[in-house]
Enzyme design. Structure first.
Site, PDB file in Angstrom:
ATOM      1  N   ILE A 331      61.862  13.592  15.409  1.00  0.00           N
ATOM      2  CA  ILE A 331      61.358  13.308  16.563  1.00  0.00           C
ATOM      3  C   ILE A 331      61.284  11.443  15.749  1.00  0.00           C
ATOM      4  O   ILE A 331      60.932  11.313  14.783  1.00  0.00           O
ATOM      5  CB  ILE A 331      59.694  13.834  15.950  1.00  0.00           C
ATOM      6  CG1 ILE A 331      59.912  15.830  16.169  1.00  0.00           C
ATOM      7  CG2 ILE A 331      58.414  12.973  17.023  1.00  0.00           C
ATOM      8  CD1 ILE A 331      58.830  16.081  16.695  1.00  0.00           C
ATOM      9  N   ASP A 347      50.245  17.879  13.125  1.00  0.00           N
ATOM     10  CA  ASP A 347      50.785  19.162  13.143  1.00  0.00           C
ATOM     11  C   ASP A 347      50.755  20.144  14.937  1.00  0.00           C
ATOM     12  O   ASP A 347      51.763  20.577  15.142  1.00  0.00           O
ATOM     13  CB  ASP A 347      49.891  20.172  12.305  1.00  0.00           C
ATOM     14  CG  ASP A 347      49.827  20.390  10.705  1.00  0.00           C
ATOM     15  OD1 ASP A 347      51.344  18.769   9.962  1.00  0.00           O
ATOM     16  OD2 ASP A 347      49.136  20.438  10.368  1.00  0.00           O
ATOM     17  N   GLU A 373      60.578  16.317  10.007  1.00  0.00           N
ATOM     18  CA  GLU A 373      60.260  16.535  11.604  1.00  0.00           C
ATOM     19  C   GLU A 373      61.646  16.190  12.215  1.00  0.00           C
ATOM     20  O   GLU A 373      61.828  15.890  13.543  1.00  0.00           O
ATOM     21  CB  GLU A 373      59.128  15.568  12.364  1.00  0.00           C
ATOM     22  CG  GLU A 373      60.464  13.830  11.750  1.00  0.00           C
ATOM     23  CD  GLU A 373      60.234  13.220  10.232  1.00  0.00           C
ATOM     24  OE1 GLU A 373      60.147  11.725   9.782  1.00  0.00           O
ATOM     25  OE2 GLU A 373      59.467  14.118   9.540  1.00  0.00           O
TER      26      GLU A 373
END
Length: 457
Positions: A331, A347, A373
């Protein structure tokens, strides 16, 4: 099967007699002459089963048994009361105290050894499940002992009996005690009902007309689905050898005809409780194993699972000469999400990110959270061209719609960088495949993020 047997009796000659019988069958014997010492031996885990006299100075055997069964550390320890007391009221008192059996002196050696072996096997099975569920307390799971008593003593029981009068008496007594009773007169139909049902106990008569009740017991024990289901048999006084054979086959308990109702209810209660404990223990063990390979936040498989299964998938593709591709997803600027909006928002993003990946890939593809991530998607039977198309679909699905955070009150834009590698046909190992995909990921990041980059073969 050998085991350590604790013999508790204040009369030395009784201890010597039992010790001789047990050692001849290669059991290890430890002894205690009073209840206090017996409780200490059990609490230290120094025995697998207890042979317990009743009439002892100070604390009698009934009280020792009660204390063992009330302590979670010793509650599953099998207890056989061996005593000169021979009244039905004494037997009932022992069973209600939690004893697994009540044998009257003089002891039938064959019956004693068979019962000890049967209970030792049960103890070994319980210990195996306890070991499998051993991580429960460490990862915050409920103690498997909790809830067994709270769930009640009322069970669902299948009664296999073709004698009308006995069947009616047993059914009435069990129903009045709060149990649900299913009745079957045909042993073959009984087997199907056991397989399809959710019973806590099966009661089988050993004198069924035109059928061997022990065969039904054996069939129940041979099936994976019913292997842990308790079996209680009803035997006649002249069926001692068949009863012994039944205990060898895995029968859990027995009643001798004519049946004492109170004794029956006490034995049924013990078996129902034990079954619910074993079911709870098995569920706890399965949950422990599931949690060991599952990421708690996203519900995806974790890095441990990936490490165990990726090598097998790569080897399988190599042996079959089939393509296999792997994506590593990261990400973009995820740290800024946590720094700006907090970890709860982070989260939320990770959970939604996982859902979007799963909706994009096939059910046969392996999706794992590598950590933080970073995520991995392993795609069997997928070449690099098709994998690039999947990677692009994932990228578009992530970037096309904002992510909701803080209960849907805010939304933020998220993008993802993806590195792609495919098995080259040269026998790539899993580490090689992961490294090549990781190199491609860094290339995607260097080139501006929010893109798919494929490793050069």
């Amino acid at each position: 099967m050998t085991a350590r047997v604790l013999v508790v009796d204040d009369v030395a000659i009784n201890v010597k007699l039992l010790e001789a019988i047990l050692t001849a069958e290669y059991f290890e014997v430890v002894t205690a002459s009073n209840g206090v010492d017996a409780l200490e031996v059990c609490a230290r885990g120094q025995c697998d089963i207890v042979l317990l006299d009743v009439m002892m100075p100070g604390m009698d055997g009934f009280e020792v048994c009660r204390r063992l069964k009330q302590n979670p550390l010793t509650a599953q320890l099998p207890v056989i009361i061996v005593t000169a007391l021979d009244q039905p009221s004494d037997r009932l008192k022992g069973l209600e105290a939690g004893a697994d059996d009540f044998l009257t002196k003089p002891i039938n050696e064959l019956a004693l050894i068979t019962r000890v072996k049967s209970l030792v096997r049960l103890k070994a099975l319980t210990d195996q499940w306890l070991l499998r569920a051993g991580l429960s307390s460490e990862i915050g799971l409920t103690d498997p002992f909790e809830g067994v008593i709270a769930s009640g003593d009322h069970g669902t029981i299948l009664l296999v009996e073709d004698k009308d009068s006995r069947r009616a008496r047993i059914t009435q007594s069990l129903v009045e005690a709060g149990h649900h009773v299913d009745v079957e007169t045909d042993p073959q139909e009984a087997l199907f009902r056991v397989i399809e049902g959710t019973h806590d106990l099966v009661i089988v008569s050993l004198d069924l007309a035109d059928f061997d009740g022990l065969r039904l017991c054996s069939q129940i024990r041979s099936l994976e689905r019913t292997r842990l289901l308790p079996i209680l048999v009803i035997a006649q006084s002249d069926q001692t050898h068949r009863l012994v054979r039944g205990l060898d086959l895995g029968v859990n308990d027995y009643l001798m005809a004519p049946i004492d109702t109170n004794e029956m209810l006490a034995r049924v209660r013990t078996q129902v409780r034990r079954h619910r404990f074993m079911e709870r223990l098995r569920d706890s063990a399965h949950l422990t194993m599931e949690m060991a390979i599952t990421d708690g936040l996203t519900g995806l498989h974790n890095r441990r699972y990936l490490e165990r299964h990726l090598a097998g998938l790569v080897d399988q593709a190599s042996q079959r000469q089939r393509p296999l591709s792997l994506l590593i997803l990261d990400i973009d600027f995820f740290k800024q999400v946590n720094d700006t909006h907090g970890h709860d928002a982070g989260d939320d993003v990770l959970r939604e990110f996982s859902r979007r990946i799963r909706r994009t890939v096939r059910s046969v593809d392996l999706v794992c959270r590598l950590g933080g991530e970073e995520f991995v998607v392993v795609m069997p039977d997928t070449d690099i061209r098709d994998a690039a198309m999947v990677g692009e679909r994932i990228r578009e699905r992530i970037a096309s719609q904002p992510f909701l955070i803080e209960g849907g009150e805010e939304q933020i834009a998220i993008t993802v960088s993806i590195g792609l590698a495919a098995r080259t046909g040269g026998g790539d190992a899993q580490d090689t495949l992961l490294r090549r995909a990781d190199d491609a990921l860094y290339k995607a990041k260097r080139e501006g993020r929010n893109r798919v980059s494929a490793a050069v073969a």
